[in-house]
Design an enzyme around this catalytic site. Structure first.
Site, PDB file in Angstrom:
ATOM      1  N   LYS A   1       0.856  -1.194   0.000  1.00 46.86           N
ATOM      2  CA  LYS A   1       0.000   0.000   0.000  1.00 46.86           C
ATOM      3  C   LYS A   1       0.889   1.240   0.000  1.00 46.86           C
ATOM      4  O   LYS A   1       1.863   1.298   0.757  1.00 46.86           O
ATOM      5  CB  LYS A   1      -0.902  -0.035   1.246  1.00 46.86           C
ATOM      6  CG  LYS A   1      -1.951   1.080   1.298  1.00 46.86           C
ATOM      7  CD  LYS A   1      -2.872   0.919   2.509  1.00 46.86           C
ATOM      8  CE  LYS A   1      -3.955   1.999   2.538  1.00 46.86           C
ATOM      9  NZ  LYS A   1      -4.891   1.848   3.691  1.00 46.86           N
TER      10      LYS A   1
ATOM     11  N   SER B   1      -9.968   2.329   2.585  1.00 47.77           N
ATOM     12  CA  SER B   1      -8.984   2.948   1.729  1.00 47.77           C
ATOM     13  C   SER B   1      -8.022   1.977   1.041  1.00 47.77           C
ATOM     14  O   SER B   1      -7.403   2.331   0.050  1.00 47.77           O
ATOM     15  CB  SER B   1      -8.165   3.942   2.555  1.00 47.77           C
ATOM     16  OG  SER B   1      -7.406   3.272   3.544  1.00 47.77           O
TER      17      SER B   1
ATOM     18  N   SER C   1     -10.352   0.152   7.029  1.00 47.30           N
ATOM     19  CA  SER C   1      -9.764   0.140   5.683  1.00 47.30           C
ATOM     20  C   SER C   1      -9.086  -1.147   5.245  1.00 47.30           C
ATOM     21  O   SER C   1      -8.687  -1.264   4.086  1.00 47.30           O
ATOM     22  CB  SER C   1      -8.770   1.285   5.534  1.00 47.30           C
ATOM     23  OG  SER C   1      -9.471   2.467   5.271  1.00 47.30           O
TER      24      SER C   1
HETATM   25  N1  GLN Z   1     -13.311   4.876   5.655  1.00 48.75           N
HETATM   26  C1  GLN Z   1     -12.817   5.384   6.900  1.00 48.75           C
HETATM   27  C2  GLN Z   1     -12.376   6.798   6.743  1.00 48.75           C
HETATM   28  O1  GLN Z   1     -12.578   7.311   5.706  1.00 48.75           O
HETATM   29  C3  GLN Z   1     -11.704   4.515   7.397  1.00 48.75           C
HETATM   30  C4  GLN Z   1     -10.437   4.748   6.690  1.00 48.75           C
HETATM   31  C5  GLN Z   1      -9.315   3.914   7.172  1.00 48.75           C
HETATM   32  O2  GLN Z   1      -9.523   2.941   7.905  1.00 48.75           O
HETATM   33  N2  GLN Z   1      -8.131   4.305   6.797  1.00 48.75           N
HETATM   34  O3  GLN Z   1     -11.838   7.404   7.633  1.00 48.75           O
END
Ligand code: GLN
Length: 494
Positions: free
Chosen positions: A79, A160, A184
């Site tokens: 990532k 994400s 995410s």
């Molecule tokens: N979707 C959540 C956010 O937008 C979680 C993102 C994440 O876990 N990095 O904050």
């Protein structure tokens, strides 16, 4: 022979060790698959030479009779939130475009030390803020899955870690790293029919990972089986003196400890997770999950996590608050982009750089974060949210008196078409309603594929465990995996 790109982590590692194929052959096969799948936009940068270099080292080690690591010969996707020495690291933002770290994150270094190689840097939501991979400066990722009867509509791979989920589901990487701040790893894993585990907060070092919300951020593996996740997590985790929140605990051999026999184990079913707006098919898969775990010997018990409905609003105060502080460092001086208008002073440069370098979602979070931390609103928002966080954590502590692990859906719906929720941030945030409580509590949680819904899209089940009990989570995951027999894979259209 099975096509090499269909193999998982363990199969590749063991195949290389036994001499069924070389690490170089594996790396070459995946490099070609990555190149052929450019339409998915899963990678921001491909690094085929890095994959080959690591593979050659493994082949040489094997030829010389040296001991091979737990990930030897396995090429993975990284990532693009993990700093990689000499390779551009962007967090999918414009402000970090061109930033080439001179250091390696601890987690990625651990993986290279275990013999893994890097296929490239995976796309993600910008600074890991998002649930659909549409906030990336480098364009959205397209899920390899398509809705049956949905024509060619591109579906979201989740976010994400959407580059990670798409790559693993599409078999252009056997495994990938993810990070999970509020879902995410788990949500994209559920959307794409793969496994992913967020370990206990502190298991994986955050050193060298671009920070989003430091009290929540955790790295973890994404792969196509529970066993592969266990192997990879073992390679990623460990105490790191460079991260002050790193757990000073031994890393158990989770892969060796895997057992799907759940006799004597209690599985809690939290009644507050039955929420309005949850798809019928999701509820059905939850029922199935209970049956599978009962079949594995577990006792199913009803539990209550009374503060569940306050977790999401609290998360969307705490995470932006921490983000606004963490992102203050992107000022045009130290990293990546600099916008210095003619005759501008320092303040103008900060403003111009941040205006140009951050995307809309990132700006929204910085605005929310600075607002909830401002002197006039700190008590009303940030302090309140911290209290809610403590209550959510206490809910879990109490639940452990009645059960060993908790079973819940990972998400309230299956994947959705790209563009569907981009105009409605609140609808987007709702994706994480089932994922966020475990993040606030810092406990381990995993998503395992359960079945396809009526439209042919994957659904995931979530297992949440006690602090430090990744083994319990993985074992329940294995029991589900063995009974679900999820073998569906997306048809290649790219
Ligand atoms: N979707 C959540 C956010 O937008 C979680 C993102 C994440 O876990 N990095 O904050």
């Amino acid at each position: 022979m099975t096509e090499l790109t269909n193999l998982g982590v363990r199969e590749i590692r063991d195949g290389v060790a036994q001499g069924d194929f070389t690490a170089r052959e594996v790396a070459e096969a995946f490099n070609a698959a990555v190149e052929a799948a450019s339409e998915l936009n899963a990678f921001i940068v491909a690094t085929p030479d890095k994959a080959l270099e690591a593979a050659d080292k493994v082949d040489a080690d094997r030829a010389a009779g040296r001991e091979l690591g737990a990930m030897a010969g396995v090429p993975i996707g990284m990532k693009d939130l993990f700093c990689t020495d000499g390779v551009q690291t962007t967090a999918a933002s414009h402000i970090l475009e061109g930033f080439v770290p001179r250091y390696e994150s601890t987690v990625s270094q651990n993986l290279w030390d275990a013999g893994a190689g890097m296929l490239g840097k995976l796309n993600l939501d910008q600074f890991a803020m998002g649930s659909s991979n549409e906030t990336s400066h480098f364009g959205n990722v397209v899920s390899p899955w398509r809705k049956s009867g949905g024509g060619n509509a591109g579906m979201s791979p989740g976010g994400s870690s959407g580059g990670s989920s798409a790559a693993v589901a599409a078999r252009i990487a056997p495994a990938a790293t993810g990070t999970d701040t509020g879902g995410s790893i788990r949500q994209p894993a559920a959307f794409t029919g793969i496994c992913g585990i967020k370990p206990t907060y502190g298991r994986c070092s955050r050193w060298g990972v671009v920070a989003f919300a430091s009290s929540l951020d955790q790295a973890g593996p994404m792969a196509r089986s529970v066993g592969d996740c266990a192997i990879m997590l073992g390679a990623m985790a460990g105490f790191d003196a460079k991260d002050s929140t790193s757990l000073q605990m031994d890393v158990p051999d989770w892969a060796a400890g895997l057992s799907a026999d759940l006799k004597g184990r209690k599985v809690g079913i939290p009644r507050e997770y039955r929420m309005d707006g949850t798809d019928e098919a999701i509820l059905e898969s939850w029922e199935q999950g209970k049956n599978w775990l009962r079949d594995a010997g577990a006792e199913i018990v009803d539990i209550s996590l009374p503060h569940t409905k306050y977790a999401l609003p609290a998360y969307y105060i705490i995470a932006p608050a921490e983000a606004s502080s963490n992102l203050a460092r992107y000022d045009g001086v130290r990293y990546g982009l600099r916008d210095l208008p003619e005759g501008a002073g320092l303040q103008d440069m900060y403003a111009a750089t941040r205006e140009e370098g951050f995307g809309d979602e990132v700006k929204r979070r910085v605005l929310i974060g600075t607002y909830v931390l401002s002197a006039g609103f700190y008590d009303a928002y940030y302090n309140q949210a911290q209290k809610v966080r403590a209550l959510v954590a206490r809910d879990f502590e109490r639940a452990w008196a009645d059960c060993d692990v908790i079973l819940a859906p990972t998400t309230p719906t299956a994947s959705f078409p790209l563009g569907d929720k981009t105009d409605d941030p609140l609808a987007m945030y709702l994706n994480d309603v089932f994922a966020v409580p475990a993040s606030l509590a810092g406990v381990p949680a995993m998503s395992v594929p359960a079945m396809l819904n009526g439209e042919g899209l994957p659904l995931g089940l979530q297992i949440v465990g006690k602090p430090f009990d990744e083994q319990g989570v993985l074992n329940a995951g294995l029991a589900i995996e063995q009974r679900a027999g999820f073998e569906a894979k997306p048809e290649t259209w790219w």
